[in-house]
Design an enzyme around this catalytic site. Structure first.
Site, PDB file in Angstrom:
ATOM      1  N   THR A 107      99.675 -13.317  71.369  1.00 38.88           N
ATOM      2  CA  THR A 107      98.465 -12.792  70.728  1.00 38.88           C
ATOM      3  C   THR A 107      97.212 -13.470  71.266  1.00 38.88           C
ATOM      4  N   GLY A 146     101.908 -20.344  66.903  1.00 38.75           N
ATOM      5  CA  GLY A 146     102.278 -21.513  66.109  1.00 38.75           C
ATOM      6  C   GLY A 146     102.570 -22.706  67.007  1.00 38.75           C
ATOM      7  N   GLU A 389     104.710 -10.991  63.766  1.00 37.66           N
ATOM      8  CA  GLU A 389     105.727 -10.157  64.456  1.00 37.66           C
ATOM      9  C   GLU A 389     105.384  -8.685  64.342  1.00 37.66           C
TER      10      GLU A 389
HETATM   11  C1  LIG Z   1     115.670 -22.899  62.797  1.00 38.76           C
HETATM   12  C2  LIG Z   1     114.308 -22.482  62.365  1.00 38.76           C
HETATM   13  C3  LIG Z   1     114.398 -21.481  61.289  1.00 38.76           C
HETATM   14  C4  LIG Z   1     113.075 -20.786  61.104  1.00 38.76           C
HETATM   15  C5  LIG Z   1     113.317 -19.305  60.922  1.00 38.76           C
HETATM   16  C6  LIG Z   1     112.004 -18.657  60.724  1.00 38.76           C
HETATM   17  C7  LIG Z   1     112.127 -17.235  61.101  1.00 38.76           C
HETATM   18  C8  LIG Z   1     110.833 -16.515  60.983  1.00 38.76           C
HETATM   19  C9  LIG Z   1     109.786 -17.085  61.893  1.00 38.76           C
HETATM   20  C10 LIG Z   1     108.550 -16.265  61.799  1.00 38.76           C
HETATM   21  C11 LIG Z   1     107.456 -16.886  62.634  1.00 38.76           C
HETATM   22  C12 LIG Z   1     106.487 -15.825  63.004  1.00 38.76           C
HETATM   23  C13 LIG Z   1     105.392 -16.399  63.831  1.00 38.76           C
HETATM   24  C14 LIG Z   1     104.630 -15.252  64.427  1.00 38.76           C
HETATM   25  C15 LIG Z   1     104.901 -14.835  65.693  1.00 38.76           C
HETATM   26  C16 LIG Z   1     104.214 -13.666  66.217  1.00 38.76           C
HETATM   27  O1  LIG Z   1     103.503 -12.978  65.530  1.00 38.76           O
HETATM   28  S1  LIG Z   1     104.544 -13.347  67.855  1.00 38.76           S
HETATM   29  C17 LIG Z   1     103.522 -11.971  68.235  1.00 38.76           C
HETATM   30  C18 LIG Z   1     104.045 -10.716  67.586  1.00 38.76           C
HETATM   31  N1  LIG Z   1     103.309  -9.604  68.068  1.00 38.76           N
HETATM   32  C19 LIG Z   1     103.733  -8.357  67.912  1.00 38.76           C
HETATM   33  O2  LIG Z   1     104.725  -8.079  67.272  1.00 38.76           O
HETATM   34  C20 LIG Z   1     102.891  -7.315  68.584  1.00 38.76           C
HETATM   35  C21 LIG Z   1     103.129  -5.967  67.976  1.00 38.76           C
HETATM   36  N2  LIG Z   1     102.940  -4.949  68.979  1.00 38.76           N
HETATM   37  C22 LIG Z   1     104.018  -4.452  69.674  1.00 38.76           C
HETATM   38  O3  LIG Z   1     105.152  -4.817  69.488  1.00 38.76           O
HETATM   39  C23 LIG Z   1     103.712  -3.354  70.674  1.00 38.76           C
HETATM   40  O4  LIG Z   1     102.382  -3.423  71.104  1.00 38.76           O
HETATM   41  C24 LIG Z   1     103.940  -1.973  70.051  1.00 38.76           C
HETATM   42  C25 LIG Z   1     103.114  -1.781  68.822  1.00 38.76           C
HETATM   43  C26 LIG Z   1     105.399  -1.859  69.720  1.00 38.76           C
HETATM   44  C27 LIG Z   1     103.519  -0.927  71.043  1.00 38.76           C
HETATM   45  O5  LIG Z   1     104.283  -1.156  72.186  1.00 38.76           O
HETATM   46  P1  LIG Z   1     103.722  -0.653  73.567  1.00 38.76           P
HETATM   47  O6  LIG Z   1     104.653  -1.048  74.641  1.00 38.76           O
HETATM   48  O7  LIG Z   1     102.309  -1.150  73.638  1.00 38.76           O
HETATM   49  O8  LIG Z   1     103.667   0.926  73.473  1.00 38.76           O
HETATM   50  P2  LIG Z   1     104.720   1.947  72.911  1.00 38.76           P
HETATM   51  O9  LIG Z   1     104.544   3.167  73.718  1.00 38.76           O
HETATM   52  O10 LIG Z   1     104.579   2.072  71.417  1.00 38.76           O
HETATM   53  O11 LIG Z   1     106.159   1.319  73.205  1.00 38.76           O
HETATM   54  C28 LIG Z   1     106.683   1.512  74.524  1.00 38.76           C
HETATM   55  C29 LIG Z   1     108.167   1.600  74.422  1.00 38.76           C
HETATM   56  O12 LIG Z   1     108.670   0.300  74.097  1.00 38.76           O
HETATM   57  C30 LIG Z   1     109.455   0.362  72.932  1.00 38.76           C
HETATM   58  N3  LIG Z   1     109.264  -0.909  72.246  1.00 38.76           N
HETATM   59  C31 LIG Z   1     108.115  -1.407  71.752  1.00 38.76           C
HETATM   60  N4  LIG Z   1     108.359  -2.611  71.192  1.00 38.76           N
HETATM   61  C32 LIG Z   1     109.677  -2.887  71.328  1.00 38.76           C
HETATM   62  C33 LIG Z   1     110.544  -3.979  70.965  1.00 38.76           C
HETATM   63  N5  LIG Z   1     110.065  -5.053  70.305  1.00 38.76           N
HETATM   64  N6  LIG Z   1     111.835  -3.899  71.321  1.00 38.76           N
HETATM   65  C34 LIG Z   1     112.300  -2.849  71.969  1.00 38.76           C
HETATM   66  N7  LIG Z   1     111.563  -1.719  72.343  1.00 38.76           N
HETATM   67  C35 LIG Z   1     110.264  -1.790  72.024  1.00 38.76           C
HETATM   68  C36 LIG Z   1     108.912   1.538  72.157  1.00 38.76           C
HETATM   69  O13 LIG Z   1     109.877   2.009  71.245  1.00 38.76           O
HETATM   70  C37 LIG Z   1     108.645   2.495  73.281  1.00 38.76           C
HETATM   71  O14 LIG Z   1     109.883   3.004  73.682  1.00 38.76           O
HETATM   72  P3  LIG Z   1     110.005   4.539  74.146  1.00 38.76           P
HETATM   73  O15 LIG Z   1     109.569   5.340  72.934  1.00 38.76           O
HETATM   74  O16 LIG Z   1     111.445   4.720  74.521  1.00 38.76           O
HETATM   75  O17 LIG Z   1     109.025   4.675  75.310  1.00 38.76           O
HETATM   76  C1  LIG Z   2     100.467 -17.081  60.306  1.00 36.21           C
HETATM   77  C2  LIG Z   2     100.471 -16.379  61.634  1.00 36.21           C
HETATM   78  C3  LIG Z   2     101.241 -16.870  62.673  1.00 36.21           C
HETATM   79  C4  LIG Z   2     101.227 -16.244  63.918  1.00 36.21           C
HETATM   80  N1  LIG Z   2     101.971 -16.772  64.942  1.00 36.21           N
HETATM   81  C5  LIG Z   2     101.921 -16.175  66.156  1.00 36.21           C
HETATM   82  C6  LIG Z   2     102.659 -16.722  67.251  1.00 36.21           C
HETATM   83  O1  LIG Z   2     103.362 -17.734  67.101  1.00 36.21           O
HETATM   84  N2  LIG Z   2     102.552 -16.127  68.476  1.00 36.21           N
HETATM   85  C7  LIG Z   2     101.781 -15.010  68.675  1.00 36.21           C
HETATM   86  O2  LIG Z   2     101.723 -14.507  69.796  1.00 36.21           O
HETATM   87  N3  LIG Z   2     101.091 -14.437  67.641  1.00 36.21           N
HETATM   88  C8  LIG Z   2     101.145 -15.008  66.397  1.00 36.21           C
HETATM   89  N4  LIG Z   2     100.451 -14.446  65.350  1.00 36.21           N
HETATM   90  C9  LIG Z   2      99.613 -13.266  65.583  1.00 36.21           C
HETATM   91  C10 LIG Z   2     100.245 -12.009  65.036  1.00 36.21           C
HETATM   92  O3  LIG Z   2     101.325 -11.622  65.811  1.00 36.21           O
HETATM   93  C11 LIG Z   2      99.175 -10.892  65.020  1.00 36.21           C
HETATM   94  O4  LIG Z   2      98.188 -11.261  64.102  1.00 36.21           O
HETATM   95  C12 LIG Z   2      99.805  -9.568  64.617  1.00 36.21           C
HETATM   96  O5  LIG Z   2     100.587  -9.077  65.680  1.00 36.21           O
HETATM   97  C13 LIG Z   2      98.766  -8.519  64.224  1.00 36.21           C
HETATM   98  O6  LIG Z   2      97.885  -8.286  65.289  1.00 36.21           O
HETATM   99  P1  LIG Z   2      96.313  -8.441  65.039  1.00 36.21           P
HETATM  100  O7  LIG Z   2      96.069  -9.712  64.364  1.00 36.21           O
HETATM  101  O8  LIG Z   2      95.648  -8.166  66.336  1.00 36.21           O
HETATM  102  O9  LIG Z   2      95.950  -7.283  64.019  1.00 36.21           O
HETATM  103  P2  LIG Z   2      95.289  -5.858  64.394  1.00 36.21           P
HETATM  104  O10 LIG Z   2      96.248  -5.078  65.218  1.00 36.21           O
HETATM  105  O11 LIG Z   2      93.922  -6.084  64.917  1.00 36.21           O
HETATM  106  O12 LIG Z   2      95.253  -5.209  62.926  1.00 36.21           O
HETATM  107  C14 LIG Z   2      94.033  -4.967  62.265  1.00 36.21           C
HETATM  108  C15 LIG Z   2      94.177  -3.620  61.542  1.00 36.21           C
HETATM  109  O13 LIG Z   2      94.265  -2.581  62.539  1.00 36.21           O
HETATM  110  C16 LIG Z   2      95.380  -1.741  62.256  1.00 36.21           C
HETATM  111  N5  LIG Z   2      95.938  -1.214  63.503  1.00 36.21           N
HETATM  112  C17 LIG Z   2      96.050  -1.881  64.675  1.00 36.21           C
HETATM  113  N6  LIG Z   2      96.621  -1.117  65.605  1.00 36.21           N
HETATM  114  C18 LIG Z   2      96.913   0.064  65.017  1.00 36.21           C
HETATM  115  C19 LIG Z   2      97.534   1.274  65.452  1.00 36.21           C
HETATM  116  N7  LIG Z   2      97.982   1.417  66.695  1.00 36.21           N
HETATM  117  N8  LIG Z   2      97.664   2.263  64.554  1.00 36.21           N
HETATM  118  C20 LIG Z   2      97.219   2.115  63.281  1.00 36.21           C
HETATM  119  N9  LIG Z   2      96.622   1.002  62.805  1.00 36.21           N
HETATM  120  C21 LIG Z   2      96.467   0.002  63.665  1.00 36.21           C
HETATM  121  C22 LIG Z   2      96.381  -2.651  61.553  1.00 36.21           C
HETATM  122  O14 LIG Z   2      97.275  -1.883  60.746  1.00 36.21           O
HETATM  123  C23 LIG Z   2      95.463  -3.538  60.709  1.00 36.21           C
HETATM  124  O15 LIG Z   2      95.211  -2.907  59.472  1.00 36.21           O
HETATM  125  C24 LIG Z   2     100.443 -15.071  64.100  1.00 36.21           C
HETATM  126  C25 LIG Z   2      99.675 -14.562  63.057  1.00 36.21           C
HETATM  127  C26 LIG Z   2      99.687 -15.205  61.820  1.00 36.21           C
HETATM  128  C27 LIG Z   2      98.853 -14.653  60.698  1.00 36.21           C
END
Ligand SMILES: CCCCCCCCCCCCC/C=C/C(=O)SCCNC(=O)CCNC(=O)[C@H](O)C(C)(C)COP(=O)(O)OP(=O)(O)OC[C@H]1O[C@@H](n2cnc3c(N)ncnc32)[C@H](O)[C@@H]1OP(=O)(O)O
Ligand SMILES: Cc1cc2nc3c(=O)[nH]c(=O)nc-3n(C[C@H](O)[C@H](O)[C@H](O)COP(=O)(O)OP(=O)(O)OC[C@H]3O[C@@H](n4cnc5c(N)ncnc54)[C@H](O)[C@@H]3O)c2cc1C
Length: 632
Positions: A107, A146, A389
């Protein structure tokens, strides 16, 4: 419910893991305490030969209030999923021994959801056989990962791969951030903490600016694609496989959600059993508030959700393990299914628990607003799950996108995935199974109603999309015109999954457990199903899965269910087998002495360590004595 942690006594015998004292800690103290805890658990694991599962349960017993969560839950799994065997041989031993400490840096300040628009670049330099990592502008800096702020020595940086003047999309790169000698940031690295958050402040979520940082070509994690020495890009698997880490973490978040809602419902139900307030008969004894129908209506959904999420996690873990085993053998056939399922269920689970945790908090009255009740803290720590996520809306849309593909296959007479097999049925052949009031007591009948509602929601939005396209809208406009319905269809599918897993799990348990336990679980499963229909009655009516008569029967049966669950409510939360130190709540202690524990907590309040507050000498004394105040 939670595999009884046989090592609980060992863990909670140590003051470090006794949680009473966390209140009043500064961020630095919370941060240090979290690191200390993880490393001490690691030592206990070695001293007592704990398994990895014991280690994980210890972390869960501490409500994930530990350090290195991203190192353990993302950095190591990402190496396992994105690295070649040679790269694993190099990086995994270092990561598993904590010789390097990692984060998953995807991110950015300007983008989190839209991965395709990430701005960080990794440009291949064939002259030196290196990648040059660059943060082009302010919005490009990594922001949120994180442990990035003060802990991580390395990051898996997701960046746009540039070779020559061509962009090959987002790829993973191993980047060292800090010296392994003195922990100072390396040249070209600007890194720090992004500041205090609503909760989870023991975690140093950070920012990262990369100023022309050079890494060897071998640092591109190359399981799914690689760059040759002469600059050729070779893709060995679908780019989607680079998303695999996120799929795993979405599964972990369902477990996290289950753990938090178990805490919340346990606190609310135990406290409601000891709290007496008001009476129904004038002059009669005060009632346990747990006997008020409205109190049951407020908190029994969290109890049912605890069990529903437990059964769904168990089912999804099995589904994930099958998919992951295939993906690691290079067969991505199940990747779309597991992505679609876990995107939706992560969103549904985190939405469900954040809503129900607030209801648990409210059900504790004024004491629910005290930190010592912990239910509010639990909510604050759970709130990020609707965003991390993948923002929930976006995740529902990914699930909906999967469902649209499945229903198109079904309508074309092709095979569909098991989780969407209901889409093959003829939607018009449905007859509501509830034809008499008593039919509402059959969870299998309710399951049919959930199935019809989900099928109808998916079919309806698919038809609307088709209509919009045929009316001349382009693909993206038609999609945007139906986002709300797409989210609704995904939620309907996810709620069906929870109900199906609940019904099937109880049915399987009935074959081995006592009839008493089976009847209690059946009752809870029935209640979960009835309550789900009542809270989304508009959608169930709109889909014609039920009519008004059925809704009337179902609402009546739901209220009867509350009374049926009441005698077992405390036993059902005791069955979570959670140690008082895990729940940490003065209201939810096993001994039920809520008032005593509240007062003990108040006495520990730092402000109470002196009788006269310092402010008295600064402001109050002259005021109270009627003497003129000095200029403030
Ligand atoms: C021992 C320790 C114990 C601890 C345990 C704790 C557990 C919990 C820990 C939690 C900690 C969390 C900390 C936070 C971490 C983060 O937040 S990391 C960052 C996370 N960010 C995201 O999730 C970003 C979200 N956005 C996306 O995933 C993608 O942008 C999208 C929205 C899915 C769009 O994808 P994109 O490629 O841009 O376009 P599309 O056309 O929609 O997708 C293309 C094709 O890819 C397929 N696809 C998309 N994502 C996935 C996936 N994850 N896996 C598999 N396939 C995927 C999608 O279906 C499309 O496929 P087709 O339709 O076949 O083309
Ligand atoms: C506590 C915490 C820990 C994190 N840890 C990590 C980490 O370890 N590594 C890492 O990489 N990231 C991490 N993140 C980031 C996290 O993955 C992002 O915040 C998350 O993926 C959401 O993206 P964003 O913040 O850009 O929200 P945005 O996408 O900007 O969302 C803002 C608004 O826009 C809307 N929106 C956005 N796109 C669309 C769409 N296509 N269609 C409709 N609505 C849409 C959303 O629904 C939301 O209401 C962490 C975040 C938090 C809060």
């Amino acid at each position: 419910m939670q595999k009884t942690f046989k090592n609980e006594k060992i863990l909670f015998a140590e003051p470090l893991f006794q949680c009473d004292g966390l209140a009043g800690f500064t961020r630095s103290e919370l941060y240090e305490n979290a690191i200390h805890r993880t490393l001490r658990i690691n030592q206990l694991k070695k001293e007592h030969n704990w398994t990895q599962e014991d280690f994980d349960i210890a972390i869960r017993c501490l409500n994930y209030e530990v350090g290195f969560v991203i190192h353990l839950s993302m950095f190591i799994p990402a190496i396992e999923r994105l690295a070649t065997d040679d790269q694993k041989a190099k990086w995994l031993p270092l990561a598993e021994s904590y010789r390097i400490l990692g984060t998953y840096a995807q991110t950015e300040l300007g983008h989190g959801t839209n991965l395709m628009a990430l701005e960080t670049t990794a440009t291949f330099d064939p002259r030196t056989d290196e990648f040059v990592l660059r943060t082009p502008q302010l919005s490009s800096m990594k922001w949120w990962p994180g442990s990035l702020g003060k802990t991580a020595t390395h990051a898996i940086v997701l960046a746009q791969l540039i070779i020559g003047n061509k962009n090959y999309g987002m790829n993973p790169f191993m980047v060292q951030l800090r010296s392994l000698e003195d922990h100072m940031p390396l040249p070209g690295i600007i890194v720090g903490d992004i500041g205090a958050k609503l909760g989870a402040n023991s975690n140093d979520n950070g920012f990262l600016i990369l100023n022309d940082v050079r890494i060897p070509r071998e640092n591109m994690l190359a399981r799914n694609s690689k760059v040759t020495k002469d600059g050729r890009y070779i893709q060995t698997s679908t780019n989607k496989a680079n998303y695999a880490t996120m799929v795993l973490v979405r599964l972990s978040i369902i477990r996290w959600a289950e753990d938090t809602i178990k805490n919340g419902s346990l606190i609310a139900i135990r406290y409601s059993a000891v709290r007496r307030q008001s009476s129904l008969q004038a002059g009669g004894p005060e009632m346990q508030v747990l006997d008020y129908q409205t109190q049951q209506y407020k908190i029994f959904p969290s109890l049912a959700a605890s069990y529903a999420l437990f059964f769904t996690y168990e089912a999804m873990m099995k589904e994930y393990e099958i998919a992951y085993a295939q993906i690691m053998r290079g067969n991505n056939q199940l990747l779309g299914q597991i992505h679609g399922q876990l995107s939706g269920l992560k969103a549904f689970a985190s939405d469900l628990v954040t809503y129900e945790l607030e209801m648990c908090r409210r059900s504790c009255g004024g004491h629910g607003y005290l930190k010592a009740s912990v239910v509010g803290e639990t909510l604050l720590h759970t709130l990020p799950l609707v965003t991390v996520e993948g923002d929930n809306t976006v995740m529902y849309l990914q699930c909906a996108r999967y469902l649209l593909k499945q229903i198109a296959k079904a309508l074309a007479g092709q095979d569909v995935d098991e989780p969407t097999s209901y889409l093959k049925k003829d939607i018009l052949s449905y007859t509501c199974p509830v034809q008499k009031g008593e039919h509402c007591t059959n969870p299998n009948y309710l399951l049919k109603i959930y199935t019809q509602r989900a099928h109808s929601a998916i079919a309806s939005v698919a038809r609307q999309l088709q209509f919009d396209l045929e009316s001349g809208k382009d693909q993206s406009s038609a999609f945007n015109n139906n986002l709300v319905s797409l989210v609704q269809a995904a939620k309907a599918h996810c709620q069906l999954c929870l109900m199906k897993n609940f019904v099937e799990s109880v049915s399987a348990l009935e074959r081995t457990c006592s009839e008493n336990l089976a009847s209690v679980l059946r009752q809870l499963c029935l209640y979960f199903g009835l309550h789900g229909i009542v809270t989304a009655s508009g959608e169930f009516l709109e889909s014609e899965a039920i009519g008004l008569q059925q809704l009337e029967w179902i609402k009546a049966e739901e209220l009867k269910s509350l009374a049926a669950i009441r005698p077992n409510a405390v036993a059902l939360v005791d069955a979570f087998d959670l140690h008082d130190q895990t729940v940490m709540s003065a209201l939810g202690r096993y001994d039920g002495n809520a008032y005593q524990h509240l007062f003990e907590a108040a006495k520990r309040e730092p402000m109470n360590q002196t009788q006269v507050p310092p402010a008295y000498y600064k402001y109050l004394r002259d005021l109270i004595k009627g003497q003129p105040l000095a200029k403030l």
